[in-house]
Scaffold this motif. Sequence first.
Motif, PDB file in Angstrom:
ATOM      1  N   UNK A 112      -3.782   3.712   1.222  1.00  0.00           N
ATOM      2  CA  UNK A 112      -4.335   2.445   0.755  1.00  0.00           C
ATOM      3  C   UNK A 112      -3.293   1.575   0.052  1.00  0.00           C
ATOM      4  N   UNK A 113      -2.043   2.033  -0.008  1.00  0.00           N
ATOM      5  CA  UNK A 113      -0.978   1.220  -0.579  1.00  0.00           C
ATOM      6  C   UNK A 113      -0.678   1.474  -2.034  1.00  0.00           C
ATOM      7  N   UNK A 114      -1.298   2.509  -2.650  1.00  0.00           N
ATOM      8  CA  UNK A 114      -0.950   2.879  -4.017  1.00  0.00           C
ATOM      9  C   UNK A 114       0.300   3.760  -4.008  1.00  0.00           C
ATOM     10  N   UNK A 133      -0.620   7.427 -10.614  1.00  0.00           N
ATOM     11  CA  UNK A 133      -0.901   6.533  -9.504  1.00  0.00           C
ATOM     12  C   UNK A 133      -0.762   5.106 -10.018  1.00  0.00           C
ATOM     13  N   UNK A 134      -0.064   4.275  -9.233  1.00  0.00           N
ATOM     14  CA  UNK A 134       0.119   2.877  -9.604  1.00  0.00           C
ATOM     15  C   UNK A 134      -0.388   2.014  -8.462  1.00  0.00           C
ATOM     16  N   UNK A 135      -1.359   1.163  -8.749  1.00  0.00           N
ATOM     17  CA  UNK A 135      -1.995   0.365  -7.711  1.00  0.00           C
ATOM     18  C   UNK A 135      -1.258  -0.949  -7.492  1.00  0.00           C
ATOM     19  N   UNK A 136      -1.465  -1.584  -6.336  1.00  0.00           N
ATOM     20  CA  UNK A 136      -0.856  -2.900  -6.096  1.00  0.00           C
ATOM     21  C   UNK A 136      -1.313  -3.964  -7.098  1.00  0.00           C
ATOM     22  N   UNK A 137      -2.448  -3.705  -7.767  1.00  0.00           N
ATOM     23  CA  UNK A 137      -2.950  -4.644  -8.773  1.00  0.00           C
ATOM     24  C   UNK A 137      -2.361  -4.388 -10.157  1.00  0.00           C
ATOM     25  N   UNK A 290       3.675   7.386  10.272  1.00  0.00           N
ATOM     26  CA  UNK A 290       4.366   6.301   9.568  1.00  0.00           C
ATOM     27  C   UNK A 290       3.884   6.163   8.129  1.00  0.00           C
ATOM     28  N   UNK A 291       4.829   6.020   7.210  1.00  0.00           N
ATOM     29  CA  UNK A 291       4.472   5.866   5.800  1.00  0.00           C
ATOM     30  C   UNK A 291       4.045   4.423   5.528  1.00  0.00           C
ATOM     31  N   UNK A 292       2.961   4.233   4.773  1.00  0.00           N
ATOM     32  CA  UNK A 292       2.562   2.859   4.422  1.00  0.00           C
ATOM     33  C   UNK A 292       3.541   2.226   3.454  1.00  0.00           C
ATOM     34  N   UNK A 293       3.550   0.927   3.427  1.00  0.00           N
ATOM     35  CA  UNK A 293       4.307   0.194   2.406  1.00  0.00           C
ATOM     36  C   UNK A 293       3.472   0.087   1.143  1.00  0.00           C
ATOM     37  N   UNK A 294       4.152  -0.068  -0.001  1.00  0.00           N
ATOM     38  CA  UNK A 294       3.433  -0.284  -1.255  1.00  0.00           C
ATOM     39  C   UNK A 294       2.701  -1.620  -1.190  1.00  0.00           C
ATOM     40  N   UNK A 295       1.401  -1.567  -1.456  1.00  0.00           N
ATOM     41  CA  UNK A 295       0.588  -2.769  -1.385  1.00  0.00           C
ATOM     42  C   UNK A 295      -0.038  -3.000  -0.042  1.00  0.00           C
ATOM     43  N   UNK A 296       0.239  -2.105   0.935  1.00  0.00           N
ATOM     44  CA  UNK A 296      -0.277  -2.284   2.303  1.00  0.00           C
ATOM     45  C   UNK A 296      -1.797  -2.175   2.346  1.00  0.00           C
TER      46      UNK A 296
END
Length: 296
Positions: A112-114, A133-137, A290-296
């Motif tokens: 989820x981009x965290x 855990x650090x969220x995009x927000x 494939x690894x997600x990007x941060x914030x994806x």
Amino acid sequence: MLGSPHIDVLLDIKTTLGEGPVWDAESQRLHWIDSADGRIFRSTHDGRELRAWDMREPIGSMAVGKDGASFLAALKSGLHRIDTSSGERELLIDPEPDLPNNRLNDGKVDRQGRFVFGSMDTLEEQPSGSLFSYSPQGQLSILDKDIVVSNGPCFSPDGKTLYFADTWTGEIWAYDYETATGKASNRRTFATVDTSSGGAADGATVDAEGYLWQALVYGGKIIRYAPDGTVDRVIETPVLKVTSLAFGGPKMDTLYATSMAKPPLPRFPEDGQQRGALFAITGLGVIGIPEPRFGA
């Protein structure tokens, strides 16, 4: 069908503490770090177009930002956003300002981009670390505590199981992971690490079949664990201090492995001539995710 592995030196750049390989499928670029020297590297799948960014302090892990023009870097002083063009950095949060003997270590982006990452005691003795855990927000959460050396966070293909190791416990743990909230619960022992050769659990990744691949640092091995935690395969590596793993390449069928040229503490063993190299392992007969990007 599993194949016979072929191990090549992709780049022999003698990273003091090579770690954290990340393949970014969108840009078709491989990233990895020198944790001790504080550098982020990037290259093509075959080691060309090598570029480096100097963080000016130790770095534990990194992720590619959603925009593709930035990195999220877990530095000793906290999480930073790094502009890939200018190299300028912006402090986002310092999770442990009251623990000067800790530093941030291994991390991975969830589906989820965290960014899920851990901290560690720099002397590798005290259980002063945590799993975060650090969220995009910009929300920081603590997922677990009382950790000595955080390593190997990675996720099952469906994202509902989080794997993680406190290196010196001799165990790899599994958690139930709530994809909607990012909460982790029900910690249990996924696998017991064979430390008879002096090795310990370091970086890890999961392939498309749901098998976990783990670097046995100081033991010179890569272990593939089945989803039930049993050992499926053991690959001997050219160096004792293999540190972390990531699948990548145009077909996602190359396993990249980092290593360290110099042990962080005197009690750890030295190594052979290829110490600190970045290795490419082919012919495995499996592909990664494939690894997600941060914030994806």
